[in-house]
Design a protein around this motif. Structure first.
Motif, PDB file in Angstrom:
ATOM      1  N   MET A   1       4.335 -10.846 -14.875  1.00  0.00           N
ATOM      2  CA  MET A   1       5.135 -10.642 -13.661  1.00  0.00           C
ATOM      3  C   MET A   1       4.466 -11.324 -12.482  1.00  0.00           C
ATOM      4  N   SER A   2       5.244 -12.072 -11.730  1.00  0.00           N
ATOM      5  CA  SER A   2       4.732 -12.767 -10.551  1.00  0.00           C
ATOM      6  C   SER A   2       5.538 -12.327  -9.340  1.00  0.00           C
ATOM      7  N   ILE A   3       4.916 -11.531  -8.484  1.00  0.00           N
ATOM      8  CA  ILE A   3       5.591 -11.042  -7.279  1.00  0.00           C
ATOM      9  C   ILE A   3       4.616 -11.155  -6.117  1.00  0.00           C
ATOM     10  N   GLY A   4       5.090 -11.655  -4.986  1.00  0.00           N
ATOM     11  CA  GLY A   4       4.189 -11.996  -3.891  1.00  0.00           C
ATOM     12  C   GLY A   4       4.373 -11.165  -2.643  1.00  0.00           C
ATOM     13  N   PHE A   5       4.885  -9.940  -2.762  1.00  0.00           N
ATOM     14  CA  PHE A   5       4.977  -9.083  -1.586  1.00  0.00           C
ATOM     15  C   PHE A   5       4.775  -7.641  -2.013  1.00  0.00           C
ATOM     16  N   ILE A   6       4.399  -6.804  -1.050  1.00  0.00           N
ATOM     17  CA  ILE A   6       4.076  -5.416  -1.355  1.00  0.00           C
ATOM     18  C   ILE A   6       4.175  -4.592  -0.077  1.00  0.00           C
ATOM     19  N   ILE A   7       4.400  -3.287  -0.235  1.00  0.00           N
ATOM     20  CA  ILE A   7       4.399  -2.351   0.883  1.00  0.00           C
ATOM     21  C   ILE A   7       3.093  -1.580   0.848  1.00  0.00           C
ATOM     22  N   GLY A   8       2.486  -1.374   2.017  1.00  0.00           N
ATOM     23  CA  GLY A   8       1.207  -0.680   2.066  1.00  0.00           C
ATOM     24  C   GLY A   8       1.086   0.222   3.280  1.00  0.00           C
TER      25      GLY A   8
ATOM     26  N   GLY B   1       0.453  -2.033  14.122  1.00  0.00           N
ATOM     27  CA  GLY B   1       0.665  -0.623  13.850  1.00  0.00           C
ATOM     28  C   GLY B   1      -0.578   0.231  13.951  1.00  0.00           C
ATOM     29  N   PRO B   2      -0.385   1.549  14.007  1.00  0.00           N
ATOM     30  CA  PRO B   2      -1.503   2.484  14.108  1.00  0.00           C
ATOM     31  C   PRO B   2      -2.067   2.813  12.728  1.00  0.00           C
ATOM     32  N   LYS B   3      -3.083   3.629  12.697  1.00  0.00           N
ATOM     33  CA  LYS B   3      -3.633   4.126  11.439  1.00  0.00           C
ATOM     34  C   LYS B   3      -2.561   4.928  10.701  1.00  0.00           C
ATOM     35  N   ASP B   4      -2.489   4.749   9.392  1.00  0.00           N
ATOM     36  CA  ASP B   4      -1.486   5.358   8.517  1.00  0.00           C
ATOM     37  C   ASP B   4      -0.091   4.778   8.721  1.00  0.00           C
ATOM     38  N   GLY B   5       0.019   3.693   9.473  1.00  0.00           N
ATOM     39  CA  GLY B   5       1.308   3.032   9.652  1.00  0.00           C
ATOM     40  C   GLY B   5       1.680   2.198   8.433  1.00  0.00           C
ATOM     41  N   ILE B   6       2.981   2.031   8.210  1.00  0.00           N
ATOM     42  CA  ILE B   6       3.475   1.260   7.075  1.00  0.00           C
ATOM     43  C   ILE B   6       3.521  -0.226   7.446  1.00  0.00           C
ATOM     44  N   VAL B   7       3.000  -1.064   6.540  1.00  0.00           N
ATOM     45  CA  VAL B   7       3.014  -2.509   6.747  1.00  0.00           C
ATOM     46  C   VAL B   7       3.604  -3.186   5.512  1.00  0.00           C
ATOM     47  N   TYR B   8       4.151  -4.383   5.736  1.00  0.00           N
ATOM     48  CA  TYR B   8       4.777  -5.164   4.676  1.00  0.00           C
ATOM     49  C   TYR B   8       4.004  -6.467   4.549  1.00  0.00           C
ATOM     50  N   ILE B   9       3.450  -6.706   3.371  1.00  0.00           N
ATOM     51  CA  ILE B   9       2.581  -7.865   3.132  1.00  0.00           C
ATOM     52  C   ILE B   9       3.320  -8.859   2.250  1.00  0.00           C
ATOM     53  N   GLU B  10       3.297 -10.121   2.672  1.00  0.00           N
ATOM     54  CA  GLU B  10       3.936 -11.184   1.892  1.00  0.00           C
ATOM     55  C   GLU B  10       2.983 -12.346   1.731  1.00  0.00           C
ATOM     56  N   LYS B  11       2.847 -12.805   0.491  1.00  0.00           N
ATOM     57  CA  LYS B  11       1.965 -13.932   0.184  1.00  0.00           C
ATOM     58  C   LYS B  11       2.668 -15.228   0.517  1.00  0.00           C
ATOM     59  N   LYS B  12       1.902 -16.165   1.115  1.00  0.00           N
ATOM     60  CA  LYS B  12       2.458 -17.462   1.474  1.00  0.00           C
ATOM     61  C   LYS B  12       2.106 -18.521   0.438  1.00  0.00           C
TER      62      LYS B  12
END
Length: 207
Positions: free
Chosen positions: A1-8, A196-207
């Motif tokens: 599986m090749s996926i380049g984004f994630i929620i953290g 964002g603050p601590k414990d905030g939701i971020v969306y990461i995408e690989k370029k």
């Protein structure tokens, strides 16, 4: 599986040292684990994309979402994210996405909501200099000054920099570097600051 984004989730900040002893400000993000909950194709949806879910402790799930999650064997989820730039042929429903899908040295973009700072004046919000502080200038030190013409156009132009709510807006930081991966704890160490603050939701995408 090749996926380049994630929620953290943003854990906090620290600093890391390289081989030359130079330290870098570093943001720690708990990346996933996320579950693939939907795969859209051109035949069924008109375009190709992958949807993932994060934080499976949402108790407020309606019947339509429950049916949506059952297809991927997920009970519930609080956050969903869809991304078009993926190779859907190598991805299946129910696949798990975690920090192992990223590597040291990857260049990524991180999106999130900036810290909300409430209602702020124009000097704090936009960096205005204020009025003069001498020669009889009374009560103008923190005033915005002129905001437009009088007779024509007889209104305030849209977008005029004035006092208002500051922060809490969607922000994306591009070209950040992954400094370290902790696969056991699902942690990604990112060079620099992310929105964002601590414990905030971020969306990461690989370029």
């Amino acid at each position: 599986m090749s996926i380049g984004f994630i929620i953290g989730k943003k854990v906090g900040m620290t600093r890391l040292f390289n081989d030359d002893g130079i330290d870098f400000p570093t943001t720690i993000v708990e990346a996933g684990p996320c579950t693939v909950t939907q795969i859209k194709t051109k035949k069924s949806d008109g375009y190709e994309s992958v949807q993932i879910a994060f934080n499976e402790d949402n108790k407020k799930v309606n019947k339509s979402l429950k049916g949506h999650f059952q297809k991927s064997k997920v009970e519930s989820a609080r956050y969903l994210k869809e991304n078009k730039n993926q190779d859907i042929d190598s991805i299946d429903l129910g696949d798990i996405v975690n920090a192992e899908h990223f590597e040291k040295g990857d260049i990524i973009s991180v999106s999130g909501f900036s810290k909300g700072k409430g209602f702020a004046g124009h000097m704090k919000r936009h960096g205005f200099g204020g009025g003069r502080r001498s020669h009889g200038k009374n009560s103008v030190m923190r005033k915005p000054g002129s905001v437009g013409a009088g007779t024509d156009p007889s209104r305030i132009w849209p977008g005029t920099r004035m006092a208002g709510r500051m922060g809490n807006s969607k922000t994306t930081i591009k070209n950040l570097e992954v400094l370290r991966i902790d696969s056991e704890k699902n942690l990604i160490f990112i060079k620099g600051a992310v929105p964002g603050p601590k414990d905030g939701i971020v969306y990461i995408e690989k370029k």
